[in-house]
Design an enzyme around this catalytic site. Sequence first.
Site, PDB file in Angstrom:
ATOM      1  N   ARG A 161      -7.819 -19.495 -10.276  1.00 41.23           N
ATOM      2  CA  ARG A 161      -9.161 -18.971 -10.513  1.00 41.23           C
ATOM      3  C   ARG A 161      -9.970 -20.034 -11.256  1.00 41.23           C
ATOM      4  NH1 ARG A 161      -5.502 -14.863 -11.919  1.00 41.23           N
ATOM      5  NH2 ARG A 161      -5.617 -13.000 -10.581  1.00 41.23           N
ATOM      6  N   LYS A 187      -5.364 -13.156 -15.522  1.00 41.97           N
ATOM      7  CA  LYS A 187      -5.871 -11.821 -15.835  1.00 41.97           C
ATOM      8  C   LYS A 187      -4.785 -10.978 -16.492  1.00 41.97           C
ATOM      9  CE  LYS A 187      -9.489 -11.240 -12.335  1.00 41.97           C
ATOM     10  NZ  LYS A 187      -9.936 -10.421 -11.177  1.00 41.97           N
ATOM     11  N   HIS A 262     -14.196 -19.423  -5.738  1.00 39.13           N
ATOM     12  CA  HIS A 262     -13.195 -18.466  -5.270  1.00 39.13           C
ATOM     13  C   HIS A 262     -12.868 -18.668  -3.797  1.00 39.13           C
ATOM     14  CE1 HIS A 262     -10.970 -14.906  -6.601  1.00 39.13           C
ATOM     15  NE2 HIS A 262     -11.054 -14.500  -5.354  1.00 39.13           N
ATOM     16  N   ARG A 265      -9.744 -20.671  -3.341  1.00 40.05           N
ATOM     17  CA  ARG A 265      -8.557 -19.851  -3.610  1.00 40.05           C
ATOM     18  C   ARG A 265      -8.198 -19.020  -2.373  1.00 40.05           C
ATOM     19  NH1 ARG A 265      -5.727 -17.151  -7.807  1.00 40.05           N
ATOM     20  NH2 ARG A 265      -5.763 -14.876  -7.748  1.00 40.05           N
ATOM     21  N   HIS A 288      -1.181 -12.036  -8.495  1.00 43.52           N
ATOM     22  CA  HIS A 288      -1.558 -10.648  -8.241  1.00 43.52           C
ATOM     23  C   HIS A 288      -0.443  -9.691  -8.660  1.00 43.52           C
ATOM     24  CE1 HIS A 288      -4.567 -11.928  -4.863  1.00 43.52           C
ATOM     25  NE2 HIS A 288      -5.081 -12.026  -6.078  1.00 43.52           N
ATOM     26  N   TYR A 297      -6.738 -11.573   0.949  1.00 46.67           N
ATOM     27  CA  TYR A 297      -6.906 -13.019   1.039  1.00 46.67           C
ATOM     28  C   TYR A 297      -6.207 -13.600   2.269  1.00 46.67           C
ATOM     29  CZ  TYR A 297      -8.337 -12.814  -3.868  1.00 46.67           C
ATOM     30  OH  TYR A 297      -8.983 -12.541  -5.042  1.00 46.67           O
TER      31      TYR A 297
END
Length: 338
Positions: A161, A187, A262, A265, A288, A297
């Site tokens: 990210r 995250k 992004h 990514r 994730h 994705y």
Amino acid sequence: MTNTRKTYFFDYSIMFLQNYLSKRGRSIHTISSYRDTLSIFKDWLEATGKNFTTFKFSEFTVDTAYNFLEWLKSDRKNSEETCNHRLHDLCGYIDYCVTQDVALASVYTLLKRVKPYKTVKKIKDWLTSEQVKLIIDSCPNTKKGKRDKLIILMLYETAVRVSELANLCISNVYLDDEFPFIQLVGKGKKERTIPLIGNIPKLLKDYINEDVKYSGSEYIFYTMHNGKPEHISSRSIQEMITRSADKARLIDSSIPDRVYPHMFRRSKATSLYQNGMVLEQVSSLLGHSQLETTRIYAKASIAQIRENMEKATPQKDIEAEPLWQGKTKDLNKLYGLR
């Protein structure tokens, strides 16, 4: 425990926007989105004759949410996707409020009953490796340009990210190991290790030795502010990518009109999946927690789908002669031909 009849809707907004989201590792773009949604909800309350400072949670009903969505769509001309995004942000804010006051759980339960608009999910733009190379090559061959080339290369090759890359410290880079890697905190404060492959370790080591170690910066990618090094901002990275993509588009017009961090990514995840990496490994690389998030994705290519279809078809069926082989007269008669 607070009575919802006495709790004002925006009582927790400043703590949510200024403290909670950043501590959860949310990007400045995510925080900005939540701030926009709450600001727009405030505008709607005022447009309906309500004072947002005295609007209570007890006044928030299912109809409140539906009326807000309808106003977004009809008065503000927002798309259904945008309306759903605003609804998602409201849910996120109220979910946080529940952590501050469990009595507000009933409001969150009501909001979850609101059904978003049904939309057709569009396949988002992604870049080929050739397009990424063009964008990298569009950076100038200056000291700053070399840094920018490395930023784009790492965004793509490591699929990190933009906020993770902007905050990457020298202490999180391990270039002298047998298999070089970087250690990230993403995250939700989740740690993960990303291997560095190809010529990235050498380029990164050269960049650190020639530039970073003389700046006194603890961050790999930095800018000078009032004579002191600070980590580069996500906004600066976005602006740099826009400039480079605009130049590259003069060579390849198929590069999307809007290129953003992004996208690199997403593009890397798609490339890895199409080249045989299993979805679970792609998910681990991206950091994730839910496999379903990765499916957004990793899109299968037409070639990949065709290959899997052919694998599922018995070879004898592929090699079998057509049923009409040697029956030309019958076939002609069937179509009324001679």
